[in-house]
Design a protein around this motif. Structure first.
Motif, short mmCIF file in Angstrom:
data_model
loop_
_atom_site.label_atom_id
_atom_site.label_comp_id
_atom_site.label_asym_id
_atom_site.label_seq_id
_atom_site.Cartn_x
_atom_site.Cartn_y
_atom_site.Cartn_z
N GLU A 186 57.51 44.89 22.97
CA GLU A 186 56.27 45.67 23.10
C GLU A 186 56.51 47.14 22.77
OE1 GLU A 186 55.97 43.37 26.14
OE2 GLU A 186 53.98 42.55 25.78
N ALA A 187 57.69 47.63 23.13
CA ALA A 187 58.00 49.03 22.82
C ALA A 187 58.04 49.24 21.30
CB ALA A 187 59.33 49.43 23.45
N ASP A 188 58.60 48.25 20.57
CA ASP A 188 58.61 48.34 19.10
C ASP A 188 57.17 48.47 18.57
OD1 ASP A 188 61.37 47.88 19.17
OD2 ASP A 188 61.19 45.78 18.52
N VAL A 189 56.30 47.63 19.11
CA VAL A 189 54.90 47.64 18.64
C VAL A 189 54.26 48.99 18.95
CG1 VAL A 189 52.62 46.61 18.95
CG2 VAL A 189 54.64 45.14 18.84
N ALA A 190 54.47 49.49 20.16
CA ALA A 190 53.85 50.76 20.55
C ALA A 190 54.32 51.89 19.64
CB ALA A 190 54.19 51.07 22.01
N VAL A 191 55.62 51.90 19.31
CA VAL A 191 56.13 52.96 18.43
C VAL A 191 55.57 52.80 17.01
CG1 VAL A 191 58.22 53.92 17.37
CG2 VAL A 191 58.20 53.37 19.80
N ALA A 192 55.52 51.58 16.52
CA ALA A 192 54.98 51.35 15.18
C ALA A 192 53.55 51.88 15.07
CB ALA A 192 55.02 49.86 14.84
N SER B 54 48.96 32.02 17.54
CA SER B 54 49.37 33.39 17.92
C SER B 54 48.28 34.41 17.62
CB SER B 54 50.64 33.77 17.17
OG SER B 54 50.37 33.81 15.78
N GLY B 55 47.39 34.08 16.71
CA GLY B 55 46.31 35.01 16.38
C GLY B 55 46.71 36.11 15.41
N VAL B 56 47.79 35.89 14.63
CA VAL B 56 48.18 36.93 13.66
C VAL B 56 47.04 37.22 12.69
CG1 VAL B 56 50.69 36.59 13.72
CG2 VAL B 56 49.29 35.18 12.19
N GLY B 57 47.04 38.45 12.20
CA GLY B 57 45.97 38.89 11.30
C GLY B 57 46.27 38.62 9.84
N ALA B 58 47.49 38.17 9.55
CA ALA B 58 47.87 37.84 8.16
C ALA B 58 49.10 36.95 8.21
CB ALA B 58 48.18 39.11 7.36
N VAL B 59 49.31 36.19 7.13
CA VAL B 59 50.47 35.30 7.05
C VAL B 59 51.27 35.64 5.80
CG1 VAL B 59 51.20 32.91 6.65
CG2 VAL B 59 49.42 33.40 8.33
N GLN B 60 52.56 35.86 5.99
CA GLN B 60 53.48 36.14 4.88
C GLN B 60 54.36 34.92 4.66
OE1 GLN B 60 55.59 39.88 5.26
NE2 GLN B 60 57.46 39.02 4.39
N LEU B 61 54.22 34.31 3.46
CA LEU B 61 55.06 33.17 3.10
C LEU B 61 56.18 33.69 2.22
CD1 LEU B 61 52.45 30.37 2.27
CD2 LEU B 61 53.62 30.84 4.44
N HIS B 62 57.40 33.56 2.70
CA HIS B 62 58.55 34.17 2.04
C HIS B 62 59.39 33.11 1.36
CE1 HIS B 62 59.98 38.40 2.48
NE2 HIS B 62 60.92 37.90 1.73
N VAL C 271 51.41 40.10 19.37
CA VAL C 271 50.21 40.19 18.52
C VAL C 271 49.05 40.78 19.33
CG1 VAL C 271 48.45 38.82 17.33
CG2 VAL C 271 50.87 38.38 16.91
N SER C 272 48.95 40.38 20.58
CA SER C 272 47.82 40.88 21.38
C SER C 272 47.98 42.36 21.72
CB SER C 272 47.65 40.05 22.67
OG SER C 272 48.73 40.31 23.53
N ALA C 273 49.18 42.91 21.53
CA ALA C 273 49.40 44.34 21.78
C ALA C 273 49.10 45.20 20.55
CB ALA C 273 50.85 44.57 22.22
N VAL C 274 48.82 44.55 19.42
CA VAL C 274 48.54 45.30 18.18
C VAL C 274 47.06 45.66 18.14
CG1 VAL C 274 48.61 45.21 15.66
CG2 VAL C 274 50.40 44.05 16.99
N PRO C 275 46.74 46.94 18.04
CA PRO C 275 45.33 47.33 18.08
C PRO C 275 44.59 47.02 16.77
CG PRO C 275 46.70 49.27 17.73
CD PRO C 275 47.64 48.10 17.90
N ASP C 276 43.27 47.02 16.86
CA ASP C 276 42.45 46.91 15.64
C ASP C 276 42.86 48.03 14.70
OD1 ASP C 276 41.16 44.84 16.79
OD2 ASP C 276 39.34 45.98 17.30
N GLY C 277 42.86 47.75 13.44
CA GLY C 277 43.22 48.78 12.47
C GLY C 277 44.67 48.69 12.03
#
Ligand SMILES: O=C(O)c1ccccc1N[C@@H]1O[C@H](COP(=O)(O)O)[C@@H](O)[C@H]1O
Length: 198
Positions: free
Chosen positions: A11-17, A73-81, A45-51
């Motif tokens: 969560e700290a990573d997300v907050a800093v990002a 998980s509710g991700v906003g996009a999917v990356q297929l690598h 994912v739920s800690a990521v704000p709109d925008g």
């Protein structure tokens, strides 16, 4: 310059990002030192704000499993690598989220954004997530539109890489870590600023 910070695990990573102004954050669902389990991914994912775009990153995971994990998980996009065929993108269309087609380009690669139905193209070094730098300068004449440059980017080389290859955005994982799988919050800040200097 669109900036995606990938391989976040806390969560700290997300907050800093979010604080440093990342446009997108990536969570790796497939095998990797940065892999997050489904419950952790859902929490992050739920800690990521709109925008800010939350991206689920998958490699070698079967498509039906990608659909299940991404949906839950509710991700906003999917990356297929990697080697996912066009049919994989078609099979994930029902998720209703942007798809990112990520791979290491060869001289024969189809570099048209949208060729597989994706919204974004991501061009990476041969070994995803390795931190290996590669020569992407020649790409500037082969690709345009919404494409991200990745692979071995870091604070010291991202501005020159952007000037050479002229991507629409950049993506980074190893270059913002203190050790493999552990994000360095100072590097996340410095990278995001350096990417937007050019
Ligand atoms: O980062 C990983 O471990 C990973 C695992 C599976 C698929 C993709 C992965 N990362 C992607 O690799 C590049 C970043 O590479 P680098 O470490 O900065 O050289 C980026 O596209 C990530 O999404």
């Amino acid at each position: 310059m669109f900036v995606k910070l990938c391989g976040l695990r806390t969560e700290a990573d997300v907050a800093v990002a979010v604080e440093v102004g990342a446009d997108a954050v990536g969570f790796v669902f497939s095998e990797s030192p940065r892999q997050v389990d489904p419950a952790t991914a859902t929490r992050l994912v739920s800690a990521v704000p709109d925008g800010v775009l939350s991206v689920g990153v998958f490699r070698k995971t079967p498509v039906d499993e990608v659909a299940r994990l991404a949906g839950a998980s509710g991700v906003g996009a999917v990356q297929l690598h990697g080697d996912y065929p066009k049919e994989a993108f078609e099979a994930l269309r029902h998720l209703g989220v942007p798809l990112i087609r990520a791979f290491a380009p060869t001289p024969d690669s189809d570099l048209r954004v949208g060729a597989f139905g994706e919204e974004l193209l991501l061009l990476d070094s041969p070994v995803a997530g390795s931190g290996e730098r590669w020569d992407a300068a020649a790409l500037r004449d082969r690709v345009d539109g919404r494409w991200l440059l990745a692979g071995g980017l870091g604070v010291d080389n991202v501005a020159s890489a952007v000037a050479e290859a002229r991507p629409w955005g950049v993506d980074v994982s190893s270059g913002i870590e203190s050790e493999r799988g552990v994000k360095d919050h100072g590097l996340m800040r410095a990278f995001t600023a350096a990417a937007r200097l050019g």
